[in-house]
Design a protein around this motif. Sequence first.
Motif, PDB file in Angstrom:
ATOM      1  N   ILE A   1     -11.777  -9.672 -17.170  1.00  0.00           N
ATOM      2  CA  ILE A   1     -12.345  -9.152 -15.927  1.00  0.00           C
ATOM      3  C   ILE A   1     -11.242  -8.622 -15.017  1.00  0.00           C
ATOM      4  O   ILE A   1     -11.379  -7.561 -14.399  1.00  0.00           O
ATOM      5  CB  ILE A   1     -13.177 -10.243 -15.203  1.00  0.00           C
ATOM      6  N   LEU A   2     -10.134  -9.354 -14.925  1.00  0.00           N
ATOM      7  CA  LEU A   2      -9.002  -8.932 -14.100  1.00  0.00           C
ATOM      8  C   LEU A   2      -8.460  -7.587 -14.580  1.00  0.00           C
ATOM      9  O   LEU A   2      -8.292  -6.650 -13.784  1.00  0.00           O
ATOM     10  CB  LEU A   2      -7.918 -10.006 -14.177  1.00  0.00           C
ATOM     11  N   ASN A   3      -8.203  -7.475 -15.876  1.00  0.00           N
ATOM     12  CA  ASN A   3      -7.696  -6.212 -16.431  1.00  0.00           C
ATOM     13  C   ASN A   3      -8.703  -5.082 -16.236  1.00  0.00           C
ATOM     14  O   ASN A   3      -8.324  -3.955 -15.903  1.00  0.00           O
ATOM     15  CB  ASN A   3      -7.371  -6.368 -17.920  1.00  0.00           C
ATOM     16  N   GLY A   4      -9.987  -5.377 -16.438  1.00  0.00           N
ATOM     17  CA  GLY A   4     -11.028  -4.362 -16.246  1.00  0.00           C
ATOM     18  C   GLY A   4     -11.126  -3.913 -14.798  1.00  0.00           C
ATOM     19  O   GLY A   4     -11.364  -2.736 -14.522  1.00  0.00           O
ATOM     20  N   THR A   5     -10.926  -4.850 -13.864  1.00  0.00           N
ATOM     21  CA  THR A   5     -10.978  -4.510 -12.440  1.00  0.00           C
ATOM     22  C   THR A   5      -9.828  -3.589 -12.065  1.00  0.00           C
ATOM     23  O   THR A   5     -10.017  -2.589 -11.358  1.00  0.00           O
ATOM     24  CB  THR A   5     -10.939  -5.790 -11.586  1.00  0.00           C
ATOM     25  N   ILE A   6      -8.636  -3.908 -12.532  1.00  0.00           N
ATOM     26  CA  ILE A   6      -7.468  -3.061 -12.246  1.00  0.00           C
ATOM     27  C   ILE A   6      -7.683  -1.662 -12.827  1.00  0.00           C
ATOM     28  O   ILE A   6      -7.442  -0.649 -12.162  1.00  0.00           O
ATOM     29  CB  ILE A   6      -6.178  -3.709 -12.786  1.00  0.00           C
ATOM     30  N   HIS A   7      -8.192  -1.603 -14.058  1.00  0.00           N
ATOM     31  CA  HIS A   7      -8.490  -0.314 -14.692  1.00  0.00           C
ATOM     32  C   HIS A   7      -9.524   0.459 -13.862  1.00  0.00           C
ATOM     33  O   HIS A   7      -9.371   1.670 -13.619  1.00  0.00           O
ATOM     34  CB  HIS A   7      -9.001  -0.535 -16.120  1.00  0.00           C
ATOM     35  N   ALA A   8     -10.580  -0.225 -13.415  1.00  0.00           N
ATOM     36  CA  ALA A   8     -11.632   0.430 -12.639  1.00  0.00           C
ATOM     37  C   ALA A   8     -11.088   0.976 -11.317  1.00  0.00           C
ATOM     38  O   ALA A   8     -11.397   2.096 -10.924  1.00  0.00           O
ATOM     39  CB  ALA A   8     -12.779  -0.543 -12.378  1.00  0.00           C
ATOM     40  N   LEU A   9     -10.264   0.175 -10.633  1.00  0.00           N
ATOM     41  CA  LEU A   9      -9.678   0.634  -9.363  1.00  0.00           C
ATOM     42  C   LEU A   9      -8.839   1.893  -9.572  1.00  0.00           C
ATOM     43  O   LEU A   9      -8.938   2.853  -8.808  1.00  0.00           O
ATOM     44  CB  LEU A   9      -8.817  -0.468  -8.744  1.00  0.00           C
ATOM     45  N   LYS A  10      -8.016   1.881 -10.615  1.00  0.00           N
ATOM     46  CA  LYS A  10      -7.141   3.028 -10.883  1.00  0.00           C
ATOM     47  C   LYS A  10      -7.940   4.249 -11.317  1.00  0.00           C
ATOM     48  O   LYS A  10      -7.527   5.380 -11.092  1.00  0.00           O
ATOM     49  CB  LYS A  10      -6.097   2.666 -11.937  1.00  0.00           C
ATOM     50  N   THR A  11      -9.094   4.031 -11.943  1.00  0.00           N
ATOM     51  CA  THR A  11      -9.940   5.133 -12.396  1.00  0.00           C
ATOM     52  C   THR A  11     -10.745   5.734 -11.246  1.00  0.00           C
ATOM     53  O   THR A  11     -10.843   6.953 -11.116  1.00  0.00           O
ATOM     54  CB  THR A  11     -10.910   4.652 -13.501  1.00  0.00           C
ATOM     55  N   ILE A  12     -11.306   4.883 -10.393  1.00  0.00           N
ATOM     56  CA  ILE A  12     -12.224   5.341  -9.345  1.00  0.00           C
ATOM     57  C   ILE A  12     -11.500   5.858  -8.104  1.00  0.00           C
ATOM     58  O   ILE A  12     -11.872   6.880  -7.541  1.00  0.00           O
ATOM     59  CB  ILE A  12     -13.205   4.209  -8.946  1.00  0.00           C
TER      60      ILE A  12
ATOM     61  N   PRO B   1      -9.050   7.851  -5.982  1.00  0.00           N
ATOM     62  CA  PRO B   1      -8.309   9.081  -6.269  1.00  0.00           C
ATOM     63  C   PRO B   1      -6.917   9.107  -5.610  1.00  0.00           C
ATOM     64  O   PRO B   1      -6.427  10.167  -5.230  1.00  0.00           O
ATOM     65  CB  PRO B   1      -9.221  10.160  -5.676  1.00  0.00           C
ATOM     66  N   VAL B   2      -6.318   7.944  -5.464  1.00  0.00           N
ATOM     67  CA  VAL B   2      -4.991   7.832  -4.857  1.00  0.00           C
ATOM     68  C   VAL B   2      -4.188   6.803  -5.648  1.00  0.00           C
ATOM     69  O   VAL B   2      -4.746   6.013  -6.401  1.00  0.00           O
ATOM     70  CB  VAL B   2      -5.081   7.384  -3.370  1.00  0.00           C
ATOM     71  N   GLU B   3      -2.884   6.818  -5.452  1.00  0.00           N
ATOM     72  CA  GLU B   3      -2.040   5.801  -6.071  1.00  0.00           C
ATOM     73  C   GLU B   3      -2.351   4.450  -5.437  1.00  0.00           C
ATOM     74  O   GLU B   3      -2.566   4.370  -4.222  1.00  0.00           O
ATOM     75  CB  GLU B   3      -0.561   6.131  -5.855  1.00  0.00           C
ATOM     76  N   ILE B   4      -2.362   3.406  -6.258  1.00  0.00           N
ATOM     77  CA  ILE B   4      -2.544   2.065  -5.720  1.00  0.00           C
ATOM     78  C   ILE B   4      -1.448   1.160  -6.254  1.00  0.00           C
ATOM     79  O   ILE B   4      -0.898   1.417  -7.330  1.00  0.00           O
ATOM     80  CB  ILE B   4      -3.936   1.471  -6.049  1.00  0.00           C
ATOM     81  N   GLU B   5      -1.140   0.134  -5.477  1.00  0.00           N
ATOM     82  CA  GLU B   5      -0.184  -0.877  -5.901  1.00  0.00           C
ATOM     83  C   GLU B   5      -0.934  -2.196  -5.971  1.00  0.00           C
ATOM     84  O   GLU B   5      -1.471  -2.659  -4.969  1.00  0.00           O
ATOM     85  CB  GLU B   5       0.967  -0.970  -4.899  1.00  0.00           C
ATOM     86  N   VAL B   6      -0.992  -2.780  -7.171  1.00  0.00           N
ATOM     87  CA  VAL B   6      -1.705  -4.037  -7.384  1.00  0.00           C
ATOM     88  C   VAL B   6      -0.681  -5.167  -7.377  1.00  0.00           C
ATOM     89  O   VAL B   6       0.277  -5.135  -8.135  1.00  0.00           O
ATOM     90  CB  VAL B   6      -2.488  -4.016  -8.715  1.00  0.00           C
TER      91      VAL B   6
ATOM     92  N   PHE C   1     -10.279 -15.572  -8.248  1.00  0.00           N
ATOM     93  CA  PHE C   1      -8.986 -14.914  -8.172  1.00  0.00           C
ATOM     94  C   PHE C   1      -9.040 -13.870  -7.071  1.00  0.00           C
ATOM     95  O   PHE C   1     -10.005 -13.116  -6.967  1.00  0.00           O
ATOM     96  CB  PHE C   1      -8.634 -14.219  -9.494  1.00  0.00           C
ATOM     97  N   SER C   2      -7.992 -13.848  -6.266  1.00  0.00           N
ATOM     98  CA  SER C   2      -7.823 -12.831  -5.252  1.00  0.00           C
ATOM     99  C   SER C   2      -6.805 -11.829  -5.778  1.00  0.00           C
ATOM    100  O   SER C   2      -5.716 -12.211  -6.199  1.00  0.00           O
ATOM    101  CB  SER C   2      -7.317 -13.476  -3.955  1.00  0.00           C
ATOM    102  N   LEU C   3      -7.178 -10.567  -5.776  1.00  0.00           N
ATOM    103  CA  LEU C   3      -6.313  -9.504  -6.269  1.00  0.00           C
ATOM    104  C   LEU C   3      -5.979  -8.574  -5.104  1.00  0.00           C
ATOM    105  O   LEU C   3      -6.789  -7.730  -4.726  1.00  0.00           O
ATOM    106  CB  LEU C   3      -7.028  -8.738  -7.386  1.00  0.00           C
ATOM    107  N   PRO C   4      -4.796  -8.737  -4.496  1.00  0.00           N
ATOM    108  CA  PRO C   4      -4.417  -7.857  -3.384  1.00  0.00           C
ATOM    109  C   PRO C   4      -4.046  -6.463  -3.899  1.00  0.00           C
ATOM    110  O   PRO C   4      -3.325  -6.333  -4.890  1.00  0.00           O
ATOM    111  CB  PRO C   4      -3.194  -8.534  -2.765  1.00  0.00           C
ATOM    112  N   VAL C   5      -4.548  -5.458  -3.227  1.00  0.00           N
ATOM    113  CA  VAL C   5      -4.288  -4.067  -3.598  1.00  0.00           C
ATOM    114  C   VAL C   5      -3.798  -3.338  -2.351  1.00  0.00           C
ATOM    115  O   VAL C   5      -4.392  -3.468  -1.277  1.00  0.00           O
ATOM    116  CB  VAL C   5      -5.577  -3.390  -4.124  1.00  0.00           C
ATOM    117  N   SER C   6      -2.738  -2.583  -2.515  1.00  0.00           N
ATOM    118  CA  SER C   6      -2.223  -1.774  -1.411  1.00  0.00           C
ATOM    119  C   SER C   6      -2.400  -0.309  -1.771  1.00  0.00           C
ATOM    120  O   SER C   6      -2.050   0.117  -2.870  1.00  0.00           O
ATOM    121  CB  SER C   6      -0.747  -2.095  -1.177  1.00  0.00           C
TER     122      SER C   6
END
Length: 153
Positions: free
Chosen positions: A10-21, A23-28, A130-135
């Motif tokens: 789920i964690l890996n899928g969430t990171i993939h989804a954020l990067k896919t959806i 339209p900007v660079e993100i820092e996880v 799990f808390s996943l901080p994203v910048s």
Amino acid sequence: MSSSKHFQTILNGTIHALKTILPVEIEVQAPSIVAEPFQQQQMGVLIGLIGDLKGRVIIDSSPEVFSGIGSVMFGMPLEGAMLESFTGELGNMIAGNLCTAVGQENLEIDITPPTVMVGNTKLYGFERAFSLPVSIPTIGPMTVLLTIEEDEE
């Protein structure tokens, strides 16, 4: 599949989804374990996960960050009811993409309709999360909270 394997998938899928959806660079940043209650500060969207596992995805940030994402996606800042509607749809897009990503790992899940939360909210009712901080460097911070309910079997 063990619950720790579920969390990783789920964690890996969430990171993939954020990067896919988004339209900007993100820092996880590194995820951390959260005890209840989770304190939502300003605005968020909650989406339930059902199927091979049960849980929730909560995307928490500020109206300014959600509006900034909307501005990048649609060319104009969003506010009021339009911002709240967009926040729910953004959650839908991320959670839907998550379902597709984990489906490739033989984990079948579906999502519930989004619940948009505005204002200070305390979330209870999870054993561990799990808390996943994203910048988002040009927009601001967001937190993704992932909860998975343990099977009683």
